[in-house]
Design a protein around this motif. Sequence first.
Motif, short mmCIF file in Angstrom:
data_model
loop_
_atom_site.label_atom_id
_atom_site.label_comp_id
_atom_site.label_asym_id
_atom_site.label_seq_id
_atom_site.Cartn_x
_atom_site.Cartn_y
_atom_site.Cartn_z
N ARG A 1 -61.18 -21.17 -11.47
CA ARG A 1 -62.53 -21.67 -11.27
C ARG A 1 -62.53 -23.03 -10.60
O ARG A 1 -63.41 -23.36 -9.81
N VAL B 1 -60.65 -24.15 -8.33
CA VAL B 1 -60.50 -24.07 -6.87
C VAL B 1 -61.86 -23.83 -6.22
O VAL B 1 -62.21 -24.44 -5.21
N GLU C 1 -64.68 -24.61 -7.54
CA GLU C 1 -65.46 -25.82 -7.73
C GLU C 1 -65.05 -26.91 -6.75
O GLU C 1 -65.90 -27.65 -6.25
N ALA C 2 -63.76 -26.98 -6.46
CA ALA C 2 -63.30 -27.95 -5.47
C ALA C 2 -63.96 -27.65 -4.13
O ALA C 2 -64.38 -28.57 -3.41
N ALA C 3 -64.08 -26.38 -3.80
CA ALA C 3 -64.72 -26.00 -2.54
C ALA C 3 -66.20 -26.38 -2.55
O ALA C 3 -66.74 -26.86 -1.56
N ARG C 4 -66.83 -26.20 -3.71
CA ARG C 4 -68.24 -26.60 -3.82
C ARG C 4 -68.38 -28.10 -3.57
O ARG C 4 -69.29 -28.55 -2.89
N MET C 5 -67.45 -28.88 -4.17
CA MET C 5 -67.53 -30.33 -4.00
C MET C 5 -67.23 -30.74 -2.57
O MET C 5 -67.72 -31.75 -2.09
N ASP C 6 -66.41 -29.93 -1.90
CA ASP C 6 -66.11 -30.22 -0.50
C ASP C 6 -67.29 -29.88 0.40
O ASP C 6 -67.27 -30.14 1.60
N GLY C 7 -68.29 -29.25 -0.19
CA GLY C 7 -69.51 -28.96 0.56
C GLY C 7 -69.63 -27.53 1.05
O GLY C 7 -70.55 -27.21 1.79
N ALA C 8 -68.69 -26.66 0.64
CA ALA C 8 -68.72 -25.28 1.13
C ALA C 8 -69.76 -24.49 0.36
O ALA C 8 -69.81 -24.54 -0.86
N LYS C 9 -70.57 -23.75 1.09
CA LYS C 9 -71.62 -22.98 0.44
C LYS C 9 -71.50 -21.50 0.76
O LYS C 9 -70.93 -21.12 1.77
N PHE D 1 -69.79 -18.94 3.67
CA PHE D 1 -68.65 -19.69 4.21
C PHE D 1 -67.58 -19.90 3.15
O PHE D 1 -66.39 -19.70 3.39
N ARG D 2 -68.00 -20.26 1.94
CA ARG D 2 -67.05 -20.47 0.85
C ARG D 2 -66.35 -19.16 0.50
O ARG D 2 -65.15 -19.10 0.29
N THR E 1 -63.80 -18.39 3.32
CA THR E 1 -62.66 -19.28 3.52
C THR E 1 -61.83 -19.51 2.26
O THR E 1 -60.68 -19.91 2.36
N VAL E 2 -62.40 -19.26 1.09
CA VAL E 2 -61.64 -19.51 -0.14
C VAL E 2 -61.47 -18.25 -0.99
O VAL E 2 -60.35 -17.86 -1.33
#
Lengths: 293, 356
Positions: free
Chosen positions: A185, A187, A189-197, A200-201, A204-205
């Motif tokens: 989870r 990882v 969340e890290a993507a969410r904080m990086d701004g990925a929505k 796209f998220r 890419t993740v």
Amino acid sequence: MERRTIFPGIALPMLLVLPQLLLTVVFFLWPAGQAIWSSMTRADPFGIRTQFVGLENFADLFSDPLYVDSIGRTVVFCAAVTALSMGLALLLAVYADREIRGRGFYRILLIWPYAVAPAVSAVLWILLLHPQIGLVGRWLNRAGVQWNYKLDGTQAMLVVIVASAWKQVSYNFIFLLAGLQSIPRAVIEAARMDGAKGWFRFRTVVLPLLMPTVFFLLVVNLVYSAFDTFGTIQALTQGGPGKATETLVVKVYRDGVVNLDIGSSAAQSVVLMLGVIVLTVLQFRFLGRKVAE
Amino acid sequence: MATLLLEDLRKSFGSTPVLHGIDLALASGEMLVIVGASGCGKSTLLRLVAGLEVPTAGRIVLDGRDVAGLDPAARDIAMVFQNYALYPHMTVFENMAYGLRIRGLTRDAIRKRVGEVAELLGLGGLLARKPRQLSGGQRQRVAMGRAIVREPKLFLFDEPLSNLDAKLRVTMRAEIRRLQRRMGVTSLYVTHDQVEAMTLGDRLLVLHLGRPVQFATPMEVFERPADTYVAGFIGAPAMNFLAGRLGHGGSAVELDIGVTIPFADGRRPGPDGRKLTIGIRPEHVQPDPAGLALQVDLLEPLGSETVVIGRLPGGEMLSVKVAKADAPTEAMQVSFPAAHIHVFDAEAGLRLDATA
Ligand SMILES: Nc1ncnc2c1ncn2[C@@H]1O[C@H](COP(=O)(O)OP(=O)(O)O)[C@@H](O)[C@H]1O
Ligand SMILES: [Mg+2]
């Protein structure tokens, strides 16, 4: 840690693996051997004498336009079933992975179809799609669509694809859901904080991390759609109308059991067997790599 | 750089309250360390600020703007997770570039920026590796790099060093401090490690069971702990506590072990006989031939010093830190210097200061 038990002598270990070996021999090696033998023989029109013909059956097979057609049809069928069942399962798994109310109930509903026998599921589809008695079939006809999969080859193909895919959705769903849940989870969340929505998220993740599961299921689904759909097709269309839904397995059955051309049918089985072997090796490769990492 | 303001921030999971009203204000460029035992709600607090959880009540104001309803993506906050949470399928470069890509930087700008940060963190040679090809310390650096590279308004650190070995922890601790100072990014740093807390923070917030118990500079927390929980939590080995009562018109404590200690700094409020808890740190207990007998149970050599764990005549446990040469073998005599005792109310555990 690996635990190994070493049995003394040879008798006990042999005895222990004997049942499994026996099963393999009786239900696989023997019939397979027989198929290989039959594939190299030909019976006269009255079935009185059989004669050894070597690889002639195979040569005939691949020069037979009907067989080549069937290969093409099978490829289309497999690709469609795999894409449809995996796509749908992925969509459902993504939603089931979210924190929603009644998640347990929703999951059970999705896993159910897996427990339904092919013939039963076929009957359910007939009850839905039959042009005269099916709910959807009648509605389609009333809406002006010329719906009759018993006469229209394309429609028949659609029906067997949908029915076969539906049956495999549960299996795919379980694996994809497990795959999604094994993504840490943090990882995401890290993507969410990086701004990925959103998409796209996911692209890419989530999807890259789901790839091992997807590859595994790809092979399983190809095997399923190529070999395990016989029951569904046989119950729904028997390969018809004409040869519209005659995939390779159905053709084996029709040529061997219905038309009694044992030599050709056996040659077809051998070709299919090679196909299964290749796919199984692929599958083990992927599984092996996943475990090794 | 930004300011952060939390007002009466609360969080419950279902009917279980986890955070009971946190208030704090961070100046621009300040590093605040939140310290507390495992499970006291530290991660929850960070996740609320990050936007990964929704608060039950209260306000989060970042740079003058209430960010309550905002998605994490829109808050411009970076977080370093406890287990790093690197993207396992991406190289070090891609891990750091991900956030910049989303912000629409050009390829060249991304390469330049990631290169700078990698250089700063000593990751230059590792950019093409995948996380699983890195050591724990290197992963930690990548996680930091991923946060730094974006130049966010606020850094959140969730126990970033707890998965490293002791030596690496010390170097990384210094490095985090250096980087934070140099970049001047407002930071919230969460840890259960009191040494980390003491060395890193401009100010400390001590959290206990979801309640803030003290908010002060590390030195003040150490020298004037707000209650017995803080007193016992900060400082190693932990502070000794002894029971006693107020006496002599509030000017001294009569310990239950039969010793009276006059207060060095003035009277404490309340009637004589008020129950008190007296705290004294092991390093402040004085070897004294005229003092109380201490039966030695255990010696813990720390190198130049030794911690003596023993029992007073009444059976009370006491630890004493002495120079290695002074370490006793069986018994020693100790006394409690008046200047070093901490006075707490026995019921609520709150610190009692001298009344002028
Ligand atoms: N998603 C959640 N659902 C229910 N309880 C939670 C959840 N997250 C944390 N908690 C509870 O909240 C408390 C604080 O957790 P946490 O903030 O992770 O503590 P810390 O980071 O200080 O160790 C714990 O008792 C934990 O069980
Ligand atoms: Mg935590």
